[in-house]
Design a protein around this motif. Sequence first.
Motif, PDB file in Angstrom:
ATOM      1  N   ALA A  90      52.346  19.114  -0.330  1.00 34.02           N
ATOM      2  CA  ALA A  90      51.595  17.930   0.104  1.00 34.02           C
ATOM      3  C   ALA A  90      51.523  16.876  -0.993  1.00 34.02           C
ATOM      4  O   ALA A  90      51.775  15.687  -0.743  1.00 34.02           O
ATOM      5  CB  ALA A  90      50.187  18.328   0.557  1.00 34.02           C
ATOM      6  N   SER A 122      47.219   6.840   6.449  1.00 34.12           N
ATOM      7  CA  SER A 122      47.413   7.411   7.793  1.00 34.12           C
ATOM      8  C   SER A 122      48.883   7.701   8.070  1.00 34.12           C
ATOM      9  O   SER A 122      49.238   8.740   8.641  1.00 34.12           O
ATOM     10  CB  SER A 122      46.859   6.458   8.852  1.00 34.12           C
ATOM     11  OG  SER A 122      45.464   6.315   8.729  1.00 34.12           O
ATOM     12  N   THR A 124      51.149   8.363   5.838  1.00 33.41           N
ATOM     13  CA  THR A 124      51.536   9.496   4.996  1.00 33.41           C
ATOM     14  C   THR A 124      51.066  10.806   5.604  1.00 33.41           C
ATOM     15  O   THR A 124      51.802  11.801   5.635  1.00 33.41           O
ATOM     16  CB  THR A 124      50.964   9.326   3.578  1.00 33.41           C
ATOM     17  OG1 THR A 124      51.362   8.060   3.044  1.00 33.41           O
ATOM     18  CG2 THR A 124      51.462  10.428   2.660  1.00 33.41           C
ATOM     19  N   GLU A 125      49.844  10.818   6.104  1.00 31.45           N
ATOM     20  CA  GLU A 125      49.318  12.012   6.778  1.00 31.45           C
ATOM     21  C   GLU A 125      50.171  12.376   7.993  1.00 31.45           C
ATOM     22  O   GLU A 125      50.538  13.541   8.196  1.00 31.45           O
ATOM     23  CB  GLU A 125      47.868  11.758   7.203  1.00 31.45           C
ATOM     24  CG  GLU A 125      47.306  12.710   8.248  1.00 31.45           C
ATOM     25  CD  GLU A 125      46.812  14.029   7.691  1.00 31.45           C
ATOM     26  OE1 GLU A 125      46.119  14.765   8.422  1.00 31.45           O
ATOM     27  OE2 GLU A 125      47.111  14.342   6.519  1.00 31.45           O
ATOM     28  N   SER A 126      50.498  11.392   8.809  1.00 33.90           N
ATOM     29  CA  SER A 126      51.322  11.648   9.998  1.00 33.90           C
ATOM     30  C   SER A 126      52.686  12.204   9.608  1.00 33.90           C
ATOM     31  O   SER A 126      53.202  13.127  10.242  1.00 33.90           O
ATOM     32  CB  SER A 126      51.491  10.364  10.814  1.00 33.90           C
ATOM     33  OG  SER A 126      50.245   9.909  11.319  1.00 33.90           O
ATOM     34  N   GLY A 146      47.637  21.392   1.213  1.00 41.02           N
ATOM     35  CA  GLY A 146      47.063  20.057   1.330  1.00 41.02           C
ATOM     36  C   GLY A 146      46.870  19.421  -0.026  1.00 41.02           C
ATOM     37  O   GLY A 146      47.207  20.002  -1.060  1.00 41.02           O
ATOM     38  N   ARG A 228      37.918  16.268   3.256  1.00 39.16           N
ATOM     39  CA  ARG A 228      38.939  15.289   3.616  1.00 39.16           C
ATOM     40  C   ARG A 228      40.172  15.546   2.758  1.00 39.16           C
ATOM     41  O   ARG A 228      40.059  15.809   1.558  1.00 39.16           O
ATOM     42  CB  ARG A 228      38.443  13.855   3.418  1.00 39.16           C
ATOM     43  CG  ARG A 228      37.144  13.569   4.152  1.00 39.16           C
ATOM     44  CD  ARG A 228      36.735  12.124   4.062  1.00 39.16           C
ATOM     45  NE  ARG A 228      35.379  11.942   4.586  1.00 39.16           N
ATOM     46  CZ  ARG A 228      34.941  10.861   5.191  1.00 39.16           C
ATOM     47  NH1 ARG A 228      35.751   9.822   5.346  1.00 39.16           N
ATOM     48  NH2 ARG A 228      33.706  10.777   5.635  1.00 39.16           N
ATOM     49  N   SER A 229      41.324  15.450   3.375  1.00 37.40           N
ATOM     50  CA  SER A 229      42.562  15.724   2.646  1.00 37.40           C
ATOM     51  C   SER A 229      43.739  15.229   3.461  1.00 37.40           C
ATOM     52  O   SER A 229      43.617  14.899   4.641  1.00 37.40           O
ATOM     53  CB  SER A 229      42.720  17.233   2.388  1.00 37.40           C
ATOM     54  OG  SER A 229      42.983  17.910   3.617  1.00 37.40           O
ATOM     55  N   ILE A 230      44.892  15.183   2.808  1.00 40.06           N
ATOM     56  CA  ILE A 230      46.170  15.045   3.507  1.00 40.06           C
ATOM     57  C   ILE A 230      46.768  16.435   3.598  1.00 40.06           C
ATOM     58  O   ILE A 230      46.798  17.177   2.614  1.00 40.06           O
ATOM     59  CB  ILE A 230      47.102  14.072   2.760  1.00 40.06           C
ATOM     60  CG1 ILE A 230      46.574  12.641   2.893  1.00 40.06           C
ATOM     61  CG2 ILE A 230      48.532  14.172   3.285  1.00 40.06           C
ATOM     62  CD1 ILE A 230      47.379  11.600   2.153  1.00 40.06           C
ATOM     63  N   LYS A 236      43.219  21.228  11.113  1.00 38.06           N
ATOM     64  CA  LYS A 236      43.224  19.973  11.866  1.00 38.06           C
ATOM     65  C   LYS A 236      43.858  20.107  13.243  1.00 38.06           C
ATOM     66  O   LYS A 236      43.530  19.332  14.146  1.00 38.06           O
ATOM     67  CB  LYS A 236      43.968  18.893  11.066  1.00 38.06           C
ATOM     68  CG  LYS A 236      43.306  18.532   9.744  1.00 38.06           C
ATOM     69  CD  LYS A 236      44.154  17.548   8.952  1.00 38.06           C
ATOM     70  CE  LYS A 236      43.493  17.181   7.634  1.00 38.06           C
ATOM     71  NZ  LYS A 236      44.334  16.274   6.812  1.00 38.06           N
ATOM     72  N   ALA A 262      41.653  13.072   7.508  1.00 37.32           N
ATOM     73  CA  ALA A 262      42.379  12.297   6.507  1.00 37.32           C
ATOM     74  C   ALA A 262      41.865  10.866   6.450  1.00 37.32           C
ATOM     75  O   ALA A 262      42.555   9.974   5.950  1.00 37.32           O
ATOM     76  CB  ALA A 262      43.873  12.310   6.800  1.00 37.32           C
TER      77      ALA A 262
END
Length: 273
Positions: A90, A122, A124-126, A146, A228-230, A236, A262
């Motif tokens: 991650a 967002s 980057t998370e996706s 993560g 909260r994290s990526i 999730k 995220a």
Amino acid sequence: MFSGTKKMASACWGPVRRYVRMNRDDSAADGEICTDDSLIWSRDLEKHFLGEFSFAVVQANELNEDHSQVETGHAATFIGVYDGHGGPDASRFISDHLFLHLMRLARDRGTMSERVLCDAISATESGFLNLVRRTYAIKPAIAAIGSCCLIGVIWGGTLYVANLGDSRAVVGTLCQPNKIVTEQLTREHNASMEEVRQELRSMHPNDPHIVVMKQGVWRIKGIIQVSRSIGDAYLKRPEFSLDPSFPRFHLPEPIRRPVLTARAILAHKTLTA
């Protein structure tokens, strides 16, 4: 006018582009100082369009889990701190993609803003969740990897900050000779904080185990401290619930809604000379 701001956006970092990653195999560039302790890294003073800057990094976890990134140019500076957990995937993905998303969005919109930072995170998370989806069948443990993410952008005399996880952004102001006044710009997202536990309980009123005291530490679902994290896809998305062969991360029952998010907390501050 808009085309001019688009050119300015791409020119801010274009002339000088530097990735700073803490890897065992990386060698120091000119002006960089790597001490005998490979978890400590720094760079001496450099010129910036608002003055001078320097930075130092003290790494917390395994060498390959944490990454930092610095991008400098004539009109802007980008700094990222990615505190990984569960593995390197991650934090490495963030250092490879977040800044590129940020530049693309700033170029398309012709400016920098809190919204640009939020949308870059967002995206980057996706992207990372898509990577998890593609590789989950052959590498299920990736669903438990993560990273926290703290980024700052100095653009046009304004400092923009976005944070998710338990890193902290602090800015210091020299008010008098030899006197620096500090200001905390972000708060941590850690279950050890009462306000974070209250936030989680209010979001999950029907889950009595959303936060659990385990071995003297408050943990979300008894597993993780950061809210909260990526990444951390298994907390999730129900489809990423881990196989029982990974007991450390196995949930007794599938989640019905995301336990982690995220969504970044944003802040900005006008800088003065």
